[in-house]
Design an enzyme around this catalytic site. Structure first.
Site, mmCIF file in Angstrom:
data_model
loop_
_atom_site.group_PDB
_atom_site.id
_atom_site.type_symbol
_atom_site.label_atom_id
_atom_site.label_comp_id
_atom_site.label_asym_id
_atom_site.label_seq_id
_atom_site.Cartn_x
_atom_site.Cartn_y
_atom_site.Cartn_z
ATOM 1 N N GLY A 117 5.447 4.639 6.606
ATOM 2 C CA GLY A 117 5.996 3.748 7.640
ATOM 3 C C GLY A 117 7.495 3.948 7.739
ATOM 4 O O GLY A 117 8.067 4.128 8.822
ATOM 5 N N SER B 277 0.822 -1.220 0.000
ATOM 6 C CA SER B 277 0.000 0.000 0.000
ATOM 7 C C SER B 277 0.849 1.261 0.000
ATOM 8 O O SER B 277 2.054 1.235 0.246
ATOM 9 C CB SER B 277 -0.943 0.030 1.203
ATOM 10 N N VAL B 278 0.130 2.370 -0.222
ATOM 11 C CA VAL B 278 0.724 3.703 -0.209
ATOM 12 C C VAL B 278 1.388 4.014 1.138
ATOM 13 O O VAL B 278 2.256 4.882 1.235
ATOM 14 C CB VAL B 278 -0.390 4.743 -0.531
ATOM 15 N N LYS B 279 0.973 3.273 2.176
ATOM 16 C CA LYS B 279 1.425 3.587 3.526
ATOM 17 C C LYS B 279 2.817 3.054 3.857
ATOM 18 O O LYS B 279 3.373 3.398 4.891
ATOM 19 C CB LYS B 279 0.410 3.055 4.533
ATOM 20 N N ASP B 280 3.376 2.211 2.986
ATOM 21 C CA ASP B 280 4.770 1.789 3.201
ATOM 22 C C ASP B 280 5.670 3.021 3.284
ATOM 23 O O ASP B 280 6.626 3.075 4.054
ATOM 24 C CB ASP B 280 5.295 0.961 2.014
#
Ligand SMILES: Cc1ncc(COP(=O)(O)O)c(C=O)c1O
Length: 478
Positions: free
Chosen positions: A48, A42-45
């Site tokens: 993170g 996801s875009v959230k890597d």
């Protein structure tokens, strides 16, 4: 060798794919940025990695430390994967409405998952944000990532997503379309693109229709991780500091039905298995493209994969039960009974903070022959294998039951009615077969059900009303 040393090198650098849009190739080109191809899915890597590295630089996260976050899943996953590579412990607080697939993936990365109820006001100590902050505080070496207010969130997109899109489109992008959850993606990517284009790139938010970002009433909706809903008992509605509204030109509301049908079509017609918020974003991009000049270049961010939602947006039974789809069977549907009901019975809502005395008065005034029920708003859990329920229905208040509670001293007139809820009423999707709903209602022990259409409660209905819409032979059955 063409190889990488660390999995974190495989974060971001996602491809652009030209999407087929209605109009058969006429109109502006629309490109999807496929964030599900980032290594953690996801875009959230991106955030993170950025948030953890910034915390290390700031001395907030030390070797052997614990990363804590309240997350609908993707940020938790991004953090958990980076934590795994760097030897940190990860604790992720999720609500009990998050999809089972996301929870399993978090655990696969070794994260501990803490469940908190979804339907509590922001101020409540059990709200995931408050719970995550507390866990971080009480854990030696704990650090709460706090994506909603952490500047490293939009910064990650300013430094990576924005420059990638500019490079990939050779500076020809004219419109960016992105969902807004924490606001990090749209704020960081949008700010970079505005700066590099001298302000010419238009930045458009895509938002679930009842989310407050696009002016909705804050009722809960079905698209995970996008938008911002407001619990009716939340006193102060705080918007994330990661959302920089000055960067965003406009925010378009998209109905959940449109989002859901869009992701299903993307999978079936374009071989693109993406999540619900991608449906929201593509539906908004369709509108942007319809209004933009032929030579425009629209880029839409597709945040994650549909694999995480196979039991939701891609499950016909789930959609049928929430009133997003009609069943295949011929014959009367629950929605027919609503249409045929002579006396309109809209769903009477009460706020959970209403006193028992006021609730009793409201119920008495509304008494109209059928079993009476009032349903305070606020999500309630939908466990695996159970019927999905509308997030806005926390429970029911039945006049006779509430009266009995007062008479026997179990409830005081000054109590908030939210402390005396009965179980939520049975709920049926408007497209479900009426006959099956009638049988299920008979088994439930109550005679009133809520009819859902597009995930929202639209009417109360009783068995006599359901029976009345069946063909004569069936309607005579007890
Ligand atoms: C699937 C999905 N879509 C959209 C968003 C919204 O992105 P942002 O939080 O950057 O606004 C998120 C954020 O968690 C997400 O996980």
């Amino acid at each position: 060798m063409d190889a990488h040393e660390s999995v974190t090198e495989l974060i971001g650098n996602t491809p652009l794919l030209r999407l087929r849009m209605p109009g058969g190739g006429r109109g502006p080109a629309v490109y999807g940025k496929l964030e599900y191809l980032s290594v953690g899915g996801s875009v959230k890597d991106r955030i993170g990695l950025r948030m953890i590295e910034q915390a290390e630089r700031d001395g907030l996260l030390l070797p052997g430390g614990t990363v804590v976050e309240a997350s609908s899943g993707n940020t938790g996953l991004g953090l958990a994967l980076v934590a795994a590579t760097k030897g940190y412990r990860a604790v992720v607080v999720v609500t009990d409405r998050v999809s089972g697939e996301k929870v399993a993936a978090l655990r696969a990365f070794g994260a501990e998952v803490v469940f908190k109820p979804a339907g509590v006001p922001r101020e409540h100590p059990e709200h995931p944000f408050n719970a995550a902050a507390r866990i971080a505080e009480e854990t030696p070496g704990g650090w709460c990532a706090g994506q909603y207010d952490n500047p490293a969130n939009p910064e990650a997109h300013y430094l990576t997503t924005g420059p990638e899109i500019w490079r990939q489109t050779e500076g020809r992008i004219t419109h960016l379309v992105s969902c807004v959850g924490t606001g990090g993606t749209i704020s960081g990517t949008g700010r970079y693109l505005k700066e590099v284009s001298g302000g010419s790139v238009q930045v458009i938010g895509a938002d679930p229709a009842s989310s407050v970002y696009s002016g909705g009433d804050g009722r809960p909706y079905f698209i995970e991780a996008a938008g911002h809903w407001r619990h009716p008992e939340t006193v102060e509605d705080v918007w994330p500091r990661s959302y920089h509204q000055d960067v965003v030109d406009r925010v378009l509301p998209v109905a959940d039905r449109d989002s859901v049908l869009t992701v299903r079509r993307l999978a079936r017609e374009q071989g693109l298995l993406v999540g619900g918020s991608s449906g929201t974003a593509v539906a908004a991009a369709r509108q942007v493209a319809a209004e933009a000049p032929e030579e425009a270049v629209v880029v839409v961010i597709l945040p994650d994969s549909g694999r995480q939602y196979l039991s939701k947006y891609f499950d016909d039974t789930w959609l049928l039960r929430l009133g997003f789809l009609d069943g295949d069977e011929s014959g009367a549907r629950v929605g027919d009974a609503v249409a045929a009901t002579v006396r309109e019975r809209p769903v009477p809502y009460l706020n959970g903070r209403t006193t028992v005395a006021d609730a009793l008065a409201a119920l008495q005034n509304r008494r109209d022959g059928g079993e009476q029920a009032v349903l305070p708003a606020g999500p309630c859990p939908a466990g695996p294998g159970r019927r999905p329920t509308a997030p806005e229905l926390a429970g029911s208040v039945v006049l006779d039951g509430l009266r009995a509670a007062v008479e026997t001293g179990r409830a005081a007139l000054g109590d908030p009615v939210g402390d005396h809820l009965a179980a939520p009423l049975p709920q049926f999707g408007s497209g479900e077969p009426a006959e099956a709903a009638l049988a299920e209602l008979a088994d439930s022990g109550v005679d009133t059900a809520v009819v859902l259409h597009d995930g929202h409660a639209v009417a109360l209905i009783c068995s006599a009303e359901l029976r009345a819409c069946l063909p004569v032979g069936k309607s005579r059955r007890p």
